[in-house]
Structure formats: C-alpha cells, structure tokens
Design an enzyme around this catalytic site. Sequence first.
Site, PDB file in Angstrom:
ATOM      1  N   HIS A 152      26.749 -20.414  -5.032  1.00 51.41           N
ATOM      2  CA  HIS A 152      26.072 -19.650  -6.014  1.00 51.41           C
ATOM      3  C   HIS A 152      24.627 -20.574  -6.508  1.00 51.41           C
ATOM      4  O   HIS A 152      24.587 -21.439  -6.526  1.00 51.41           O
ATOM      5  CB  HIS A 152      27.031 -19.475  -7.240  1.00 51.41           C
ATOM      6  N   ASP A 174      32.737 -11.358 -18.534  1.00 56.30           N
ATOM      7  CA  ASP A 174      31.409 -11.818 -18.123  1.00 56.30           C
ATOM      8  C   ASP A 174      30.324 -10.613 -17.950  1.00 56.30           C
ATOM      9  O   ASP A 174      29.165 -10.635 -18.126  1.00 56.30           O
ATOM     10  CB  ASP A 174      31.515 -12.705 -16.993  1.00 56.30           C
ATOM     11  N   ARG A 218      23.099 -10.903 -22.530  1.00 62.64           N
ATOM     12  CA  ARG A 218      22.279 -12.267 -22.470  1.00 62.64           C
ATOM     13  C   ARG A 218      21.269 -11.979 -21.773  1.00 62.64           C
ATOM     14  O   ARG A 218      19.864 -12.361 -22.386  1.00 62.64           O
ATOM     15  CB  ARG A 218      23.010 -13.276 -21.740  1.00 62.64           C
ATOM     16  N   SER A 260      29.907 -18.150 -17.171  1.00 62.36           N
ATOM     17  CA  SER A 260      29.414 -16.844 -16.454  1.00 62.36           C
ATOM     18  C   SER A 260      29.597 -17.213 -14.874  1.00 62.36           C
ATOM     19  O   SER A 260      30.357 -16.418 -14.142  1.00 62.36           O
ATOM     20  CB  SER A 260      28.197 -16.711 -16.720  1.00 62.36           C
ATOM     21  N   LYS A 318      33.366 -15.913 -12.540  1.00 58.35           N
ATOM     22  CA  LYS A 318      33.269 -14.915 -11.333  1.00 58.35           C
ATOM     23  C   LYS A 318      33.556 -15.923 -10.140  1.00 58.35           C
ATOM     24  O   LYS A 318      34.705 -15.205  -9.479  1.00 58.35           O
ATOM     25  CB  LYS A 318      31.936 -14.559 -11.301  1.00 58.35           C
TER      26      LYS A 318
END
Length: 435
Positions: free
Chosen positions: A82, A161, A168, A183, A187
Amino acid sequence: MRAVDLIRKKRDSGEHSREEIDFLISGYTRGDIPDYQMAAWLMAAWIRGFNGPEMAALTEAMLYSGEIVNLSDLPGKKVDKHSTGGVGDKTSLILAPIVAAGGLTVPMISGRGLGHTGGTLDKLEAIPGFNTSLSLADFRRVLRECGMALIGQTSEIAPADKKIYALRDVTSTVESIGLICASIMSKKLAEGIDALVLDVKTGSGAFMQEQEDAVRLAEVMVDTARRMGNKAVALITDMDQPLGRLAGHSTEVIESLEVLKGRGSADLRDLSLELSAWMFFLGERTKSVDEGRRLAEQMISSGQALQKFRHCIRLQGGDERVIDDYAKLPGAKNQMEVLSLQSGYVTSTNCMELGIALAILGGGREKKEDRIDPGVGLEFHRRIGDRVEKGEPLATIHYNSATRLTEAQQKISGSFSIGEAVPAARPLVRRLIGA
C-alpha cells in the site's frame, strides 16, 4: 450517546472511549449519522488528533464493520503493498503482476483518488471494461486463476472506510495520521494477507510532507500490522516530484505497461523493483531482498509479469488489447505546452500543486459525485536537477475541456523553481521502518 456530543468532545481535545468510536463508526455506516455530522467530527479529529488507543479502536471499528476474507485455501503466501499516495504513483499496476508472476498471491484492495493524489481504481477503470467491483466470490476466483486481483472495497469489506474515505476526499480531512492509518489498515487487514509492504511518501506531493511525520505514520502502521499478526515493513520514499514522467489515468496505465515491457521511467522502475523485492522477501519467496530484486527483474525481462497483467485484465472483464494498442485507452483531444520562463536548473517542484492542476483539468474530484476524465493527463519533461532553457517545455498538458485550462497552466508553471546551481541529488528511498 449522541453524535453532537462526541463532535464537541473531540473538538475540545477529549479522548474517545472504544464504545464512543464504535458508536460513531457503526452509526455512520448504517446511515444513522449524516454526512454533515461525520464531516464535523472528521475535522475535529484532524485538528485535535488521536492517541494510540483511539487509533487502535478506530482501525478495529472500521475493520470489523465488514467481513475479513479467509484465503487460507489458496496456495502460497498472500502479500500486498500500500502507498500513502502521490502524484504519478502507479506502482501497484506494476508490482502486482511482478509478484504474482513470481509465485506469490496478491489480493489488492485499493482506493480511489484522494485529495490531490490519483487512485489505483480510477487508473484501472481507464482500461475499457475493467471491473474493480468484484464480489468476494469473484475476487477469490480471479486470485485462484492468476494469483492477483485488483479491486475496490466490496460491500462486505470495511464498508465504514468506503464511506468515510469518500467524505475525507471532499472535506479536506485527508492528512491525519490516525485517519490514514485506520483507513489503510482496515482495508489491508481485511484481505487475509500474511505480509504487507508500505510505501509511505514524504515531500511536497505527499500527505505527510515532513519526513518525521511520514516516519511516525510508518511506525504506527507497521506496529498495527504486527499486533494483528502480520509481517510488515515500510519504505519512506520521495514525493518531492512526480513519480515517473506521466500523471493521469490512461497515461499512467501506459507508463506502467512500458515498465512491464522493460522500458519506462528509471525512477518508477527502480521503486517498483524495490517494493516487489520486499514483497518477495516478506512472503518468504526469496531468502533476501537482493534475491527478491533479481527475481523481480527476471519477471520483467522474461515477459511473465506483462502476461500476468494481461491475464488479470481479461479475468476482470477488461480489454486486454490495450497492452498492444494504447489507442484503445481514453485519450485527450488537445495538448498545450507549459514553457519555462527562465534558463537554469530545476531546483524543486511543488508536487501537490501539480496534482491539484491535474484535478482541475478533470483528473480528480472536488465533490463526491464528480466523474473523472480518464483521458486528461500531465507529461513532465524536466525533473529536479535537469537543465532547462527559457522557452523550453517543462510539461505538456493533455486536456479535453479548456474551462479551467488557464488556472491549471498557471499552477503548473508556478510549481517549478528554476535556479542557477544544480541541486543536491536526493535518494528515492529515504528510510526503512521495521526492516
């Protein structure tokens, strides 16, 4: 318990209990708490911040708002990556095929554009027909058949989320360590992975512009992953300028394909190889990061990574012909060069302003319901340290609508600083956390 009281509590620097956070997250997910109250709470949280227990409670509330995927019946280790996001950051489209071709399973649940940054899902959806909204059953089927799948949050995975992420993006509450950590980790931990490699950006185009903030976020996320039983490492990487030479959606798909074909921008290729190497190492596919890097290079040079991406595109309903014919991707009708107003060396760029300029052109969202134009993009001709003469192009704008073209052009022009001296070289990977 009332949402208005919890907004006031956080506004006044109060500490939330786990029960209060559960109330807020579950209430908003169900629709009992409206957008305007959640937006107020997000802004209070952005200003006042979270302590460790609050971050853990927020992450878990968002994680357990949906299902946690069990992939234990699939062979091999499951590893994901990520990035905290930046301008031109398209490494997911490159490393997922590399790592899957190298023998690991990559169950990648990604997000859409956030603030000034592009989203992996939006880029993938530039490929005609590519379906990022697979059900969990189809997600598992694609993983079983080709070892990788690139999807967004399903209705089952971290639904809290998904709603908060979109809010956001349009309420300027992105750059918060607690909100970013919750967040990302809600996930990623829902994917059923064994290991996670984090690419935490720092610099003018990152949410964490100061390196010490990026390090703190990396430490929080690595610690959260490990407490949940996952291997994790974080790379602090440079985002003082765009990654690669192209930013947009179709344009970033093209640049990703170029890297998978053994070409492309050197910085994008190098970072993709480095992240892939760590994924191979944490996934126990190789005994060292160096060996992982060599394996990643082999997956590109042999063409196996490119064929893996082709297989994934086909399985997810996309037009695989884009790999051989970029004209199959949405394009821009018009181009305009942004010229340098003086001679010298590029000493710095305001990378965030470049991302905002792309969003203004239609490459990002200002409201939740906005649609992205996948054909618009920016092409960068000069990088930090490059020489440029007055009147030479710094960037080319690829656009469809001229409505805000002048505004975008001015932002791009003002984003490049030109000086007489060559600036000091800066490393692409600045630090490792948890290695």
